[in-house]
Design an enzyme around this catalytic site. Structure first.
Site, mmCIF file in Angstrom:
data_model
loop_
_atom_site.group_PDB
_atom_site.id
_atom_site.type_symbol
_atom_site.label_atom_id
_atom_site.label_comp_id
_atom_site.label_asym_id
_atom_site.label_seq_id
_atom_site.Cartn_x
_atom_site.Cartn_y
_atom_site.Cartn_z
ATOM 1 N N LYS A 1 0.817 -1.214 0.000
ATOM 2 C CA LYS A 1 0.000 0.000 0.000
ATOM 3 C C LYS A 1 0.853 1.267 0.000
ATOM 4 C CE LYS A 1 -2.351 -0.941 3.724
ATOM 5 N NZ LYS A 1 -1.678 -2.220 4.043
ATOM 6 N N ARG B 1 12.835 -3.777 11.026
ATOM 7 C CA ARG B 1 11.868 -3.368 12.031
ATOM 8 C C ARG B 1 11.576 -4.520 12.988
ATOM 9 N NH1 ARG B 1 6.926 -0.593 8.791
ATOM 10 N NH2 ARG B 1 5.865 -1.694 10.480
ATOM 11 N N ARG C 1 12.334 -7.528 4.613
ATOM 12 C CA ARG C 1 12.384 -6.071 4.427
ATOM 13 C C ARG C 1 13.458 -5.434 5.302
ATOM 14 N NH1 ARG C 1 6.958 -2.622 5.336
ATOM 15 N NH2 ARG C 1 7.092 -3.582 7.404
ATOM 16 N N ARG D 1 -0.019 -10.217 12.903
ATOM 17 C CA ARG D 1 -0.607 -9.083 12.181
ATOM 18 C C ARG D 1 -1.574 -9.551 11.093
ATOM 19 N NH1 ARG D 1 4.524 -5.915 10.200
ATOM 20 N NH2 ARG D 1 3.018 -4.415 9.372
ATOM 21 N N ARG E 1 -9.448 0.413 9.395
ATOM 22 C CA ARG E 1 -9.012 -0.974 9.542
ATOM 23 C C ARG E 1 -10.079 -1.868 10.164
ATOM 24 N NH1 ARG E 1 -2.602 -0.879 11.298
ATOM 25 N NH2 ARG E 1 -1.821 -0.057 9.330
#
Length: 210
Positions: A13, A153, A122, A164, A88
């Site tokens: 996104k 992260r 990532r 998640r 969300r």
């Protein structure tokens, strides 16, 4: 034109939001960016948000809704905006309906196995926020854009990513049906390259704005 981008964590996104914002001059409103700024500055909202984010959970609706409502009434949103990461939940969508008129909802549909690979591989620049994947870095540890240090992260690990995605499936995925029922949903299969995904989105936006 007021747009919402839907999709699971890691669906891309943020990447598409940047392209859409540049191409169509729409302010990109990312709740993730807003929260990260508050976390970095250690504000009260930031510390509260961090306690949920670190566990792979969603920030409470009342906090998120107020932040978004305050943002979309600013002057740069008068001709439209793009929401990334909000709403969300159905409750957030219903709250948004009371303060805004949404014209189009773009749902980025990606296989969860691909998302797991994307997020766990990532690496993010500490300085400019640019994202990379370990498969394209060839061992590099600094950002090719600004030279900043790359890091992983804390929430980009298999356990948290799985949590998640579970939260997304339970609380956020129902939004697909919510906006489909309103006739606002545009579904985009986003397993391909960012360029391929943007091409599909651009065709829809171009036809929509005519």
């Amino acid at each position: 034109m007021n747009i919402i981008l839907l999709g699971a964590p890691g669906a891309g996104k943020g990447t598409q939001a940047s392209r859409i914002s540049d191409a169509y001059a729409l302010p990109h409103i990312s709740t993730g960016d807003i929260f990260r700024e508050n976390i970095k500055n250690e504000t009260e909202i930031g510390l509260l948000a961090k306690s949920y984010i670190d566990k792979g959970q969603l920030v409470p609706d009342e906090v998120t809704c107020k932040i978004v409502e305050n943002r979309i009434v600013k002057p740069d949103c008068e001709k439209g905006y793009m929401l990334d990461g909000f709403p969300r939940t159905i409750a957030q969508a219903e709250a948004l309906d009371k303060v805004a008129k949404i014209d189009l909802v773009i749902n980025m549909d990606v296989d969860f196995a691909l998302i797991m690979d994307r997020l766990c591989g990532r690496r993010v620049c500490k300085d400019c926020g640019e994202s990379y994947h370990v498969t394209t870095l060839n061992g590099a540890t600094t950002c090719s854009r600004c030279g900043g240090e790359l890091y992983q992260r804390k929430d980009d690990n298999p356990e948290t990513v799985e949590s998640r995605l579970a939260v997304y499936s339970q609380q956020t995925a129902p939004l697909i049906e919510y906006y489909k029922a309103k006739g606002l949903l545009f579904n985009v299969l986003s397993n391909g390259t960012p360029e391929e995904t943007f091409e599909m989105i651009a065709k829809k936006l171009d036809s929509f704005s005519k």
